[in-house]
Enzyme design. Structure first.
Site, PDB file in Angstrom:
ATOM      1  N   CYS A 242      33.986  27.481 -45.406  1.00  0.00           N
ATOM      2  CA  CYS A 242      33.311  27.956 -46.636  1.00  0.00           C
ATOM      3  C   CYS A 242      33.066  26.717 -47.493  1.00  0.00           C
ATOM      4  CB  CYS A 242      34.176  28.970 -47.363  1.00  0.00           C
ATOM      5  SG  CYS A 242      34.633  30.382 -46.358  1.00  0.00           S
ATOM      6  N   ALA A 244      30.475  25.163 -49.507  1.00  0.00           N
ATOM      7  CA  ALA A 244      29.758  24.812 -50.750  1.00  0.00           C
ATOM      8  C   ALA A 244      30.740  24.521 -51.887  1.00  0.00           C
ATOM      9  CB  ALA A 244      28.828  25.957 -51.136  1.00  0.00           C
ATOM     10  N   GLY A 247      32.070  19.182 -51.747  1.00  0.00           N
ATOM     11  CA  GLY A 247      33.012  18.130 -52.147  1.00  0.00           C
ATOM     12  C   GLY A 247      34.032  17.837 -51.068  1.00  0.00           C
ATOM     13  N   LYS A 248      34.599  18.888 -50.505  1.00  0.00           N
ATOM     14  CA  LYS A 248      35.616  18.695 -49.467  1.00  0.00           C
ATOM     15  C   LYS A 248      34.968  18.287 -48.146  1.00  0.00           C
ATOM     16  CE  LYS A 248      38.648  21.993 -51.800  1.00  0.00           C
ATOM     17  NZ  LYS A 248      37.680  22.474 -52.800  1.00  0.00           N
ATOM     18  N   ASP A 266      28.127  27.856 -44.922  1.00  0.00           N
ATOM     19  CA  ASP A 266      28.115  28.673 -46.131  1.00  0.00           C
ATOM     20  C   ASP A 266      26.992  29.678 -45.967  1.00  0.00           C
ATOM     21  OD1 ASP A 266      29.583  28.381 -48.994  1.00  0.00           O
ATOM     22  OD2 ASP A 266      27.640  29.369 -49.196  1.00  0.00           O
ATOM     23  N   ASP A 293      27.362  33.086 -42.014  1.00  0.00           N
ATOM     24  CA  ASP A 293      28.514  33.837 -42.505  1.00  0.00           C
ATOM     25  C   ASP A 293      29.745  33.452 -41.688  1.00  0.00           C
ATOM     26  OD1 ASP A 293      30.442  35.695 -43.170  1.00  0.00           O
ATOM     27  OD2 ASP A 293      29.113  37.435 -43.010  1.00  0.00           O
ATOM     28  N   CYS A 373      41.534  28.383 -55.359  1.00  0.00           N
ATOM     29  CA  CYS A 373      41.677  27.909 -56.744  1.00  0.00           C
ATOM     30  C   CYS A 373      42.047  29.089 -57.637  1.00  0.00           C
ATOM     31  CB  CYS A 373      40.405  27.207 -57.235  1.00  0.00           C
ATOM     32  SG  CYS A 373      38.936  28.255 -57.196  1.00  0.00           S
TER      33      CYS A 373
END
Length: 469
Positions: A242, A244, A247-248, A266, A293, A373
């Site tokens: 996943c 988007a 960054g990772k 994504d 997906d 998060c």
């Protein structure tokens, strides 16, 4: 110190969170009064920004020291000669930390006001200027060049284009208007440029709008830690399930020295395009991004996979990062969340579908890192307990570096298992009151400890797959 009200939640959501943070295991360990105090502290801290801005250096293109020197020059310009230190994180060598100055309490409020949406307000508290689409209301006499007091409409009650607003609003600081009220609300297609340049924000953080874009990626500290925990190696095939906004994904490729294959998925096309743009901007060629997906990423028929596109054959990847879609309840600052309990509870089943796909796609002896998060027990420790029962092939692993605290009690995990998790708890330390004098006197080790503790709410679990499923 706390200067904003605690995060505003629907009563059923606050009660649900309270039940999680005051579960039987926690109350037995801490006592009811201490458990309740910690929960109330958490709600207060969520409405305030973390005490450091964190940026990750793109080590594929430049050395950390070179970028640090460039950034020092940039901060001198932005802060009008104020000398704000930049710290290199000792355990995450590609991460730079910039202390946030604030809260600044002596800012004089102006007669001319602008009201911005809650999301725009959150961005301002982390260093952003105000862009025209974020302005909801402005005083009737506002013109370009005026000094404006900016407020956040944290409950979303202000009508677009209103001349005044008497509802709940939170002062964010002062700025200079780049546009008149008439230009902002003239009914023409929406303006996209800067609306108010913040000059006296309550929390002073650098703006990273187009600042060293090829060398820096603005990222919260735990988000930068996740990729180090994954520990990608050159030549490996790695999946960011996943991905988007990327960054990772780009961090994985940089840590692999751009050698190997990084697949990013994504399901939203515009977000996939953003990942591709970021990879191009940062000079990374090992990334392949697909609009797909993640719950359907396993190829069910065993026909030879020749294209290298999703879906993939089982046991195709050396390492998988599942930075799962989540309720985002750990994000800071966040002064109001309007979600219903049904919306909050909708993430656990989706996370389990994605996790199941990840386990199937992982090679034996491969590494799976799960992160969110958010702060809820249901999306974090309960998912770990479920995974260890559902997939006997998985073993929980210790993490390196270990920067966050241990996992939260309440999901039936052992003390040993909780120590193998990392949970970043925004209530772990008191909210700091940082000014230039306290910065000059602060010891480096105390600043680093604060940076590690006073972050967004975040969770990380690391598994290894022992045998073929």
């Amino acid at each position: 110190m706390s200067i904003f009200p605690k995060i505003s939640l629907r009563p059923e959501v606050e009660n649900y969170l309270k039940e999680g943070f005051m579960n039987k295991e926690i109350v037995t360990a801490l006592g009811k009064q201490e458990a309740e105090r910690k929960f109330e502290t958490l709600l207060k801290h969520l409405s305030h920004p973390p005490s450091f801005t964190t940026v990750r250096v793109n080590t594929h293109l430049a050395s950390v020291q070179h970028v640090k020197n460039l950034l020092l020059d940039e901060l001198q310009k932005q802060f009008n000669g104020l000398s704000v230190p930049i710290l290199q994180h000792p355990d995450l060598q590609d991460v730079l930390l910039i202390p946030v100055i604030g809260p600044r309490k002596n800012i004089k409020k102006q007669q001319c006001e602008a009201i911005v949406g809650a999301q725009c307000g959150n961005a301002v508290l982390r260093g952003a200027h105000v862009y025209a689409p974020g302005i909801v209301s402005a005083s009737k006499f506002m013109k370009a060049g005026d000094v404006i007091s900016v407020y956040s409409d944290i409950k979303g009650k202000c009508k677009k284009g209103a001349r005044e607003f008497d509802g709940t609003k939170v002062f964010l600081g002062n700025g200079i208007s780049e546009l008149s009220r008439k230009e902002i609300f003239n009914g023409l297609p929406e303006l996209k440029g800067m609306g108010i340049r913040m000059t006296e924000p309550v929390y002073l953080s650098p703006s990273f709008d187009n600042v060293l874009p090829r060398y820096l990626f603005l990222q919260n500290l735990p988000s930068a830690l996740v990729t180090h925990v994954l520990n990608p190696q050159p030549g490996e095939k790695i999946l960011d399930l996943c991905a988007a906004p990327g960054g990772k994904t780009t961090h994985i490729a940089a840590l692999m020295h751009d050698q190997g294959e990084v697949i990013a998925l994504d399901k939203i096309f515009s977000k996939v395009e953003k990942i591709k743009q970021n990879a191009l901007l940062l000079g990374l060629n090992s990334i392949r991004a697909f609009c797909f997906d993640g719950t359907k990423a396993v190829k069910l028929d065993m026909v030879e996979d020749t294209e290298g596109e999703p879906p993939f054959l089982p046991e195709s990847f050396d390492r998988i990062l599942l930075d799962a879609p989540c309720s985002g309840m750990g994000q800071r600052p966040n002064m109001a969340c309007t979600w219903s309990l049904k919306e909050l509870a909708s993430y656990q089943p989706l996370q389990r579908k994605l996790f199941t796909a990840a386990v199937q796609l992982l090679k034996p002896e491969g590494v799976l890192v799960y992160s969110t998060c958010t702060i809820t027990l249901a999306e974090n420790e309960e998912q770990v307990a479920w995974a260890l029962t559902k997939f006997p092939c998985l073993q929980l692993q210790p993490q390196e570096p270990q920067i966050g605290g241990e996992g939260m009690r309440g999901a039936g995990l052992s003390c040993e298992q909780l120590k193998q998790l990392q949970r970043f708890d925004p209530s772990a330390v008191p909210l700091p009151d940082t000014d230039m004098d306290s910065l000059r006197e602060a010891r480096r080790e105390d600043m680093l400890r604060l940076a590690n503790k006073d972050s967004i709410g975040f969770f990380i679990a690391k598994f290894v797959k022992c045998k073929s499923t």
